[in-house]
Design a protein around this motif. Structure first.
Motif, mmCIF file in Angstrom:
data_model
loop_
_atom_site.group_PDB
_atom_site.id
_atom_site.type_symbol
_atom_site.label_atom_id
_atom_site.label_comp_id
_atom_site.label_asym_id
_atom_site.label_seq_id
_atom_site.Cartn_x
_atom_site.Cartn_y
_atom_site.Cartn_z
ATOM 1 N N LEU A 88 0.292 68.221 43.369
ATOM 2 C CA LEU A 88 1.700 68.602 43.215
ATOM 3 C C LEU A 88 2.204 69.331 44.461
ATOM 4 O O LEU A 88 3.335 69.113 44.914
ATOM 5 N N LYS A 89 1.369 70.186 45.024
ATOM 6 C CA LYS A 89 1.753 70.909 46.234
ATOM 7 C C LYS A 89 1.840 69.963 47.431
ATOM 8 O O LYS A 89 2.709 70.125 48.299
ATOM 9 N N SER A 90 0.969 68.969 47.469
ATOM 10 C CA SER A 90 1.004 67.985 48.558
ATOM 11 C C SER A 90 2.290 67.182 48.518
ATOM 12 O O SER A 90 2.885 66.880 49.556
ATOM 13 N N ILE A 91 2.719 66.834 47.318
ATOM 14 C CA ILE A 91 3.972 66.102 47.151
ATOM 15 C C ILE A 91 5.145 66.962 47.600
ATOM 16 O O ILE A 91 6.054 66.490 48.291
ATOM 17 N N GLU A 92 5.104 68.232 47.229
ATOM 18 C CA GLU A 92 6.170 69.159 47.603
ATOM 19 C C GLU A 92 6.255 69.330 49.119
ATOM 20 O O GLU A 92 7.352 69.387 49.698
ATOM 21 N N LEU A 93 5.089 69.393 49.772
ATOM 22 C CA LEU A 93 5.040 69.587 51.223
ATOM 23 C C LEU A 93 5.133 68.280 52.001
ATOM 24 O O LEU A 93 5.194 68.291 53.227
ATOM 25 N N ASP A 94 5.112 67.151 51.280
ATOM 26 C CA ASP A 94 5.155 65.828 51.900
ATOM 27 C C ASP A 94 3.959 65.594 52.824
ATOM 28 O O ASP A 94 4.091 65.065 53.932
ATOM 29 N N VAL A 95 2.784 66.017 52.362
ATOM 30 C CA VAL A 95 1.543 65.796 53.108
ATOM 31 C C VAL A 95 1.042 64.383 52.812
ATOM 32 O O VAL A 95 0.943 63.999 51.643
ATOM 33 N N PRO A 96 0.745 63.587 53.813
ATOM 34 C CA PRO A 96 0.317 62.211 53.557
ATOM 35 C C PRO A 96 -1.088 62.123 52.976
ATOM 36 O O PRO A 96 -1.902 63.034 53.128
ATOM 37 N N THR A 97 -1.356 61.012 52.313
ATOM 38 C CA THR A 97 -2.704 60.729 51.816
ATOM 39 C C THR A 97 -3.585 60.308 52.987
ATOM 40 O O THR A 97 -3.077 59.961 54.060
ATOM 41 N N PRO A 98 -4.910 60.296 52.808
ATOM 42 C CA PRO A 98 -5.788 59.824 53.886
ATOM 43 C C PRO A 98 -5.503 58.356 54.228
ATOM 44 O O PRO A 98 -4.946 57.615 53.417
ATOM 45 N N ASP A 99 -5.892 57.951 55.422
ATOM 46 C CA ASP A 99 -5.640 56.579 55.873
ATOM 47 C C ASP A 99 -6.241 55.541 54.937
ATOM 48 O O ASP A 99 -5.701 54.440 54.795
ATOM 49 N N TYR A 100 -7.370 55.881 54.305
ATOM 50 C CA TYR A 100 -8.046 54.905 53.456
ATOM 51 C C TYR A 100 -7.463 54.840 52.038
ATOM 52 O O TYR A 100 -7.931 54.052 51.219
ATOM 53 N N ILE A 101 -6.472 55.646 51.747
ATOM 54 C CA ILE A 101 -5.768 55.581 50.465
ATOM 55 C C ILE A 101 -4.403 54.958 50.723
ATOM 56 O O ILE A 101 -3.544 55.568 51.351
ATOM 57 N N LYS A 102 -4.199 53.745 50.265
ATOM 58 C CA LYS A 102 -2.967 53.012 50.561
ATOM 59 C C LYS A 102 -1.889 53.261 49.499
ATOM 60 O O LYS A 102 -1.143 52.361 49.136
ATOM 61 N N ARG A 103 -1.822 54.461 49.007
ATOM 62 C CA ARG A 103 -0.822 54.858 48.026
ATOM 63 C C ARG A 103 -0.375 56.277 48.328
ATOM 64 O O ARG A 103 -1.092 57.035 48.949
ATOM 65 N N GLY A 104 0.828 56.617 47.870
ATOM 66 C CA GLY A 104 1.276 57.990 47.989
ATOM 67 C C GLY A 104 0.611 58.841 46.921
ATOM 68 O O GLY A 104 -0.008 58.335 45.982
ATOM 69 N N TRP A 105 0.758 60.165 47.038
ATOM 70 C CA TRP A 105 0.122 61.072 46.093
ATOM 71 C C TRP A 105 0.573 60.863 44.651
ATOM 72 O O TRP A 105 -0.265 60.922 43.733
ATOM 73 N N PRO A 106 1.861 60.610 44.371
ATOM 74 C CA PRO A 106 2.241 60.407 42.971
ATOM 75 C C PRO A 106 1.503 59.241 42.317
ATOM 76 O O PRO A 106 0.976 59.381 41.203
ATOM 77 N N THR A 107 1.462 58.099 43.000
ATOM 78 C CA THR A 107 0.770 56.935 42.440
ATOM 79 C C THR A 107 -0.729 57.180 42.338
ATOM 80 O O THR A 107 -1.363 56.833 41.333
#
Length: 242
Positions: free
Chosen positions: A112-131
């Protein structure tokens, strides 16, 4: 105005202090960047060793829990406490590992904090944090529900975001509605047992939720369940035992 030699000397000293201070302020971000770069290199090495050393998923999970998370979590926590927003593979990888080892309370909180801060997922995760978060929590919930285990509070916490806030694919939203509806139809062993439900109110509530899944995504796969619910309601209302 002419400056005395003493005044000129004081001004020169203040100027030198200002330059030194500016140099230090410039050097700190660079030092931090260099330190993060070194940690990322070390992290990549540890991830490579993890894949090469352990074949079984259970062994990898245990290594993450006992070795890798304790090693990198302090760095991840420092980043999160800073409130800054930038690509930090150390933090994002630890967050993924928290889901892997089942530490859902911290994983969801960090997500939830990552979404709030707009921190990207790792390169090997091809989805955003919500998904990613939705997928992980739903997978965990389905596995636990089948064994009759509680899925709360984590399922409802994420389901609320999925169905009201996050902009993610309709199919995922429908899956959450479907799971929520079917939860009302499970027996103590975790099996979906519509014919064992004795409350028309519960059946109607489950049906309404399943129809929400169908409304969101036409191919939600709930039609057969709705038909069985209707049959069960008729049986209860007519006194017939199905």
């Amino acid at each position: 105005m002419r400056l005395s030699p003493g005044m000129r000397d004081n001004l020169a000293k203040r100027h030198q202090v200002s330059i030194a201070t500016a140099d230090q302020q410039t050097a700190v971000p660079q030092a931090s960047a260099d330190s993060l770069h070194l940690k990322i290199v070390e992290l990549d090495q540890d991830r490579a060793e993890l894949r090469a050393r352990f074949t079984r998923v259970a062994d990898r999970v245990e290594h993450k829990r006992m070795v890798l998370i304790p090693k990198y979590a302090p760095l991840a926590e420092q980043f999160l406490a800073s409130g800054k927003s930038y690509d930090n593979p150390v933090f994002s990888t630890v967050l993924v590992w928290l889901f892997d080892v089942g530490e859902l309370e911290k994983a969801i909180d960090w997500c939830l904090k990552s979404i709030e801060l707009d921190v990207p997922t790792p390169d090997y995760i091809k989805r955003g944090w919500p998904t990613f978060c939705a997928d992980q929590v739903l997978e965990w919930a389905e596995a636990n529900a089948k064994h009759g285990n509680s899925v709360e509070p984590y399922f409802s916490q994420v389901a609320d975001k999925v169905t009201t806030t996050w902009k993610i694919h309709e199919q995922i939203v429908a899956k959450f509605y479907k799971f929520k509806g079917l939860q009302l139809l499970r027996n103590e062993d975790g099996d979906i047992a519509i014919t064992s439900v004795g409350s028309v109110e519960t059946l109607n509530k489950a049906k309404a939720i399943l129809k929400q899944a169908e409304d969101v995504y036409a191919k939600a796969g709930v039609a057969s369940n709705i038909k069985k619910i209707d049959a069960r309601i008729r049986a209860l209302e007519t006194g017939k035992n199905l």
